[in-house]
Design a protein around this motif. Structure first.
Motif, PDB file in Angstrom:
ATOM      1  N   ALA A 153       0.914  -1.285   0.127  1.00 49.37           N
ATOM      2  CA  ALA A 153      -0.124   0.155  -0.025  1.00 49.37           C
ATOM      3  C   ALA A 153       0.696   1.139  -0.018  1.00 49.37           C
ATOM      4  O   ALA A 153       0.400   2.381   0.303  1.00 49.37           O
ATOM      5  CB  ALA A 153      -1.001   0.030   1.244  1.00 49.37           C
ATOM      6  N   ARG A 154       2.302   1.146  -0.347  1.00 50.37           N
ATOM      7  CA  ARG A 154       3.021   2.226  -0.325  1.00 50.37           C
ATOM      8  C   ARG A 154       3.463   2.445  -1.701  1.00 50.37           C
ATOM      9  O   ARG A 154       4.539   1.979  -1.976  1.00 50.37           O
ATOM     10  CB  ARG A 154       4.187   2.160   0.656  1.00 50.37           C
ATOM     11  CG  ARG A 154       4.047   2.675   1.877  1.00 50.37           C
ATOM     12  CD  ARG A 154       5.000   2.699   3.043  1.00 50.37           C
ATOM     13  NE  ARG A 154       4.621   2.513   4.057  1.00 50.37           N
ATOM     14  CZ  ARG A 154       4.216   3.343   5.101  1.00 50.37           C
ATOM     15  NH1 ARG A 154       4.338   4.518   5.004  1.00 50.37           N
ATOM     16  NH2 ARG A 154       4.016   2.973   6.164  1.00 50.37           N
ATOM     17  N   PRO A 155       2.913   3.587  -2.457  1.00 52.95           N
ATOM     18  CA  PRO A 155       3.342   3.375  -3.950  1.00 52.95           C
ATOM     19  C   PRO A 155       4.283   4.331  -4.314  1.00 52.95           C
ATOM     20  O   PRO A 155       4.812   4.664  -5.523  1.00 52.95           O
ATOM     21  CB  PRO A 155       1.815   3.697  -4.585  1.00 52.95           C
ATOM     22  CG  PRO A 155       1.094   4.651  -3.668  1.00 52.95           C
ATOM     23  CD  PRO A 155       1.637   3.948  -2.129  1.00 52.95           C
ATOM     24  N   CYS A 156       4.820   5.420  -3.360  1.00 54.73           N
ATOM     25  CA  CYS A 156       5.509   6.469  -3.791  1.00 54.73           C
ATOM     26  C   CYS A 156       6.956   6.350  -3.125  1.00 54.73           C
ATOM     27  O   CYS A 156       7.542   7.360  -2.726  1.00 54.73           O
ATOM     28  CB  CYS A 156       4.815   7.886  -2.930  1.00 54.73           C
ATOM     29  SG  CYS A 156       3.222   8.104  -3.450  1.00 54.73           S
ATOM     30  N   LEU A 157       7.724   5.086  -3.175  1.00 54.03           N
ATOM     31  CA  LEU A 157       8.951   5.122  -2.686  1.00 54.03           C
ATOM     32  C   LEU A 157       9.927   5.432  -3.787  1.00 54.03           C
ATOM     33  O   LEU A 157       9.618   5.393  -4.703  1.00 54.03           O
ATOM     34  CB  LEU A 157       9.172   3.512  -2.336  1.00 54.03           C
ATOM     35  CG  LEU A 157      10.693   3.193  -2.210  1.00 54.03           C
ATOM     36  CD1 LEU A 157      11.258   3.701  -0.744  1.00 54.03           C
ATOM     37  CD2 LEU A 157      10.942   1.680  -2.060  1.00 54.03           C
ATOM     38  N   ALA A 158      10.750   6.486  -3.071  1.00 55.65           N
ATOM     39  CA  ALA A 158      11.823   7.047  -4.138  1.00 55.65           C
ATOM     40  C   ALA A 158      13.072   6.159  -4.172  1.00 55.65           C
ATOM     41  O   ALA A 158      13.347   5.504  -3.298  1.00 55.65           O
ATOM     42  CB  ALA A 158      12.059   8.628  -3.718  1.00 55.65           C
ATOM     43  N   ALA A 159      13.498   5.999  -5.572  1.00 58.06           N
ATOM     44  CA  ALA A 159      14.758   5.312  -5.738  1.00 58.06           C
ATOM     45  C   ALA A 159      15.839   6.052  -4.655  1.00 58.06           C
ATOM     46  O   ALA A 159      16.524   4.991  -4.237  1.00 58.06           O
ATOM     47  CB  ALA A 159      15.183   5.560  -7.169  1.00 58.06           C
TER      48      ALA A 159
ATOM     49  N   THR B 189       8.219   2.094   5.245  1.00 61.64           N
ATOM     50  CA  THR B 189       8.871   0.939   4.765  1.00 61.64           C
ATOM     51  C   THR B 189       9.570   1.402   3.438  1.00 61.64           C
ATOM     52  O   THR B 189       9.276   2.364   2.877  1.00 61.64           O
ATOM     53  CB  THR B 189       7.756  -0.288   4.027  1.00 61.64           C
ATOM     54  OG1 THR B 189       7.122   0.056   3.368  1.00 61.64           O
ATOM     55  CG2 THR B 189       6.816  -0.563   5.447  1.00 61.64           C
ATOM     56  N   PRO B 190      10.648   0.707   2.819  1.00 58.48           N
ATOM     57  CA  PRO B 190      11.010  -0.763   3.331  1.00 58.48           C
ATOM     58  C   PRO B 190      11.693  -0.553   4.768  1.00 58.48           C
ATOM     59  O   PRO B 190      12.323   0.255   5.397  1.00 58.48           O
ATOM     60  CB  PRO B 190      11.935  -1.145   2.379  1.00 58.48           C
ATOM     61  CG  PRO B 190      11.882  -0.191   1.231  1.00 58.48           C
ATOM     62  CD  PRO B 190      11.311   1.087   1.671  1.00 58.48           C
TER      63      PRO B 190
ATOM     64  N   GLY C 178      13.839   9.036   6.009  1.00 57.21           N
ATOM     65  CA  GLY C 178      13.334   8.917   4.729  1.00 57.21           C
ATOM     66  C   GLY C 178      12.343  10.216   4.372  1.00 57.21           C
ATOM     67  O   GLY C 178      12.005  10.796   5.349  1.00 57.21           O
ATOM     68  N   ARG C 179      11.860  10.224   3.152  1.00 52.99           N
ATOM     69  CA  ARG C 179      10.999  11.194   2.687  1.00 52.99           C
ATOM     70  C   ARG C 179       9.687  10.989   3.345  1.00 52.99           C
ATOM     71  O   ARG C 179       9.101  10.016   3.352  1.00 52.99           O
ATOM     72  CB  ARG C 179      10.806  11.085   1.175  1.00 52.99           C
ATOM     73  CG  ARG C 179      11.981  11.632   0.470  1.00 52.99           C
ATOM     74  CD  ARG C 179      11.882  11.186  -1.065  1.00 52.99           C
ATOM     75  NE  ARG C 179      10.937  12.157  -1.765  1.00 52.99           N
ATOM     76  CZ  ARG C 179      11.113  12.895  -2.755  1.00 52.99           C
ATOM     77  NH1 ARG C 179      12.339  12.958  -3.313  1.00 52.99           N
ATOM     78  NH2 ARG C 179       9.923  13.519  -3.220  1.00 52.99           N
ATOM     79  N   GLY C 180       9.108  11.884   3.782  1.00 57.52           N
ATOM     80  CA  GLY C 180       7.612  11.947   4.452  1.00 57.52           C
ATOM     81  C   GLY C 180       6.557  11.770   3.247  1.00 57.52           C
ATOM     82  O   GLY C 180       5.620  11.238   3.576  1.00 57.52           O
ATOM     83  N   ASP C 181       6.965  11.900   2.150  1.00 58.78           N
ATOM     84  CA  ASP C 181       5.861  11.698   1.129  1.00 58.78           C
ATOM     85  C   ASP C 181       5.891  10.031   0.676  1.00 58.78           C
ATOM     86  O   ASP C 181       5.286   9.919  -0.244  1.00 58.78           O
ATOM     87  CB  ASP C 181       6.097  12.544  -0.081  1.00 58.78           C
ATOM     88  CG  ASP C 181       7.554  12.224  -0.848  1.00 58.78           C
ATOM     89  OD1 ASP C 181       8.131  11.328  -0.558  1.00 58.78           O
ATOM     90  OD2 ASP C 181       7.723  13.012  -1.878  1.00 58.78           O
ATOM     91  N   ASN C 182       6.663   9.247   1.498  1.00 62.50           N
ATOM     92  CA  ASN C 182       6.486   7.563   1.078  1.00 62.50           C
ATOM     93  C   ASN C 182       5.236   7.321   1.807  1.00 62.50           C
ATOM     94  O   ASN C 182       5.414   6.699   2.751  1.00 62.50           O
ATOM     95  CB  ASN C 182       7.767   7.187   1.619  1.00 62.50           C
ATOM     96  CG  ASN C 182       7.750   5.621   1.458  1.00 62.50           C
ATOM     97  OD1 ASN C 182       7.083   4.797   1.031  1.00 62.50           O
ATOM     98  ND2 ASN C 182       8.852   5.057   2.180  1.00 62.50           N
ATOM     99  N   VAL C 183       3.980   7.657   1.422  1.00 62.61           N
ATOM    100  CA  VAL C 183       2.743   7.659   2.287  1.00 62.61           C
ATOM    101  C   VAL C 183       2.317   6.117   1.937  1.00 62.61           C
ATOM    102  O   VAL C 183       2.350   5.402   0.978  1.00 62.61           O
ATOM    103  CB  VAL C 183       1.851   8.830   1.797  1.00 62.61           C
ATOM    104  CG1 VAL C 183       2.291   9.890   2.144  1.00 62.61           C
ATOM    105  CG2 VAL C 183       1.321   8.712   0.436  1.00 62.61           C
TER     106      VAL C 183
ATOM    107  N   LEU D 273      -3.678  11.911  -2.366  1.00 60.00           N
ATOM    108  CA  LEU D 273      -2.638  12.426  -1.859  1.00 60.00           C
ATOM    109  C   LEU D 273      -1.463  11.823  -2.624  1.00 60.00           C
ATOM    110  O   LEU D 273      -0.621  12.207  -3.245  1.00 60.00           O
ATOM    111  CB  LEU D 273      -2.385  12.220  -0.434  1.00 60.00           C
ATOM    112  CG  LEU D 273      -0.961  12.552   0.348  1.00 60.00           C
ATOM    113  CD1 LEU D 273      -0.796  13.990   0.145  1.00 60.00           C
ATOM    114  CD2 LEU D 273      -0.986  12.364   1.706  1.00 60.00           C
ATOM    115  N   ALA D 274      -1.497  10.219  -2.861  1.00 59.72           N
ATOM    116  CA  ALA D 274      -0.295   9.560  -3.371  1.00 59.72           C
ATOM    117  C   ALA D 274      -0.333   9.694  -4.925  1.00 59.72           C
ATOM    118  O   ALA D 274       0.488   9.867  -5.520  1.00 59.72           O
ATOM    119  CB  ALA D 274      -0.726   7.905  -3.153  1.00 59.72           C
ATOM    120  N   ALA D 275      -1.687   9.935  -5.545  1.00 55.51           N
ATOM    121  CA  ALA D 275      -1.920  10.262  -6.942  1.00 55.51           C
ATOM    122  C   ALA D 275      -0.899  11.555  -7.174  1.00 55.51           C
ATOM    123  O   ALA D 275      -0.281  11.820  -8.297  1.00 55.51           O
ATOM    124  CB  ALA D 275      -3.131  10.433  -7.403  1.00 55.51           C
ATOM    125  N   ALA D 276      -1.212  12.631  -6.336  1.00 56.48           N
ATOM    126  CA  ALA D 276      -0.746  14.076  -6.528  1.00 56.48           C
ATOM    127  C   ALA D 276       0.992  13.727  -6.418  1.00 56.48           C
ATOM    128  O   ALA D 276       1.596  14.444  -7.105  1.00 56.48           O
ATOM    129  CB  ALA D 276      -1.180  14.852  -5.757  1.00 56.48           C
TER     130      ALA D 276
END
Ligand code: CTP
Ligand code: MG
Length: 235
Positions: A111-117, A167-168, A209-214, A224-227
């Motif tokens: 359920a966490r689609p915004c993990l940055a490389a 996560t991870p 980590g980034r706070g936008d890893n929602v 939020l995740a889509a944005a």
């Protein structure tokens, strides 16, 4: 000669998304035309040092097989359980005979689609020399309130030293297996791997980590995740 620790990944995707509601389980909800689970898997597959990604699915899941990522030779599925820690433990079982105790396992929420490389790389770099392992985490920024039964603020809780666990989460295969076995033995439901590892009396490393890893938890998180994903694509 000391063998090099290899990297594996596990994605618990067997939840029912009760707080989210919705027609389909939240991990299959579409964001910018692509299921949430696809985004989560793609972020792991972009890291070439991960040898295999085991996805724990709900029994009778028929949606996973239709994802593009399901055809990736590094992706495989197993059946999860009725608790997150059980789902992760089953995925670790699927790696038995391949993963060695000293190998690393990265556990990442479906359920966490915004993990940055860059966050994935930062976690691997920070934890690789550590005996225990660690997790991406973000310092709590808001003022915290302890609510009472009437929905009123009874007091303010200090946020000093408090982090949001993301996560991870990355631990040695043998240590994580032992931690989850202890959880099962004590009948303790935990919501992340670090909680299980803490039960062994060791302290996972907090890697900023980034706070936008929602995590998509309630319906509003989807927008939020889509944005976040749209803003990154626009760069
Ligand atoms: N998960 C799992 N097996 C379970 C429960 C959860 O693999 N028995 C997974 C979910 O699919 C999700 C991740 O663990 O990717 C994080 O859990 P959470 O956000 O709590 O998802 P759900 O349990 O599906 O949601 P809810 O608690 O609202 O029902
Ligand atoms: Mg849950």
């Amino acid at each position: 000669m000391k063998r090099r620790a290899r990297r594996w990944a596990v994605v618990p995707a067997a939840g029912r998304g009760e707080r989210y509601g919705g027609r389909v389980p939240k991990q299959y909800e579409r964001l910018l035309g692509r299921p949430v689970l696809s985004w989560a898997l793609a972020s792991l597959l972009a890291e070439p040092t991960i040898r295999a990604v085991v996805v724990a699915l709900a029994p009778h899941d028929r949606r996973f097989a239709r994802l593009d990522e399901a055809a990736d030779p590094r992706v495989e599925a197993c059946t999860g359980g009725d608790r997150r820690d059980v789902s992760v433990a089953r995925a670790l079982d699927a790696l038995a005979g391949r993963a060695r105790d000293e190998d690393w396992v990265l556990v990442h929420d479906a359920a966490r689609p915004c993990l940055a490389a860059s966050d994935l790389r930062a976690l691997c770099a920070a934890v690789s020399g550590d005996p225990v392992g660690g997790l991406l985490a973000s310092p709590v920024g808001d003022t915290l309130k302890q609510g009472d039964a009437d929905g009123r603020s009874a007091r303010t809780v200090t946020r000093d030293g408090l982090w949001r666990a993301l996560t991870p989460q990355m631990f040695r295969y043998g240590l994580l297996k032992r931690a989850l076995a202890l959880c099962a033995e004590r009948g303790r439901a935990v919501t992340d791997e670090a909680s299980a590892v803490e039960m062994l009396g060791v302290r996972p490393m907090l890697v900023p980590g980034r706070g936008d890893n929602v995590k998509i938890t309630v319906a509003a998180d989807r927008e939020l995740a889509a944005a976040i994903l749209a803003a990154r694509r626009g760069k």
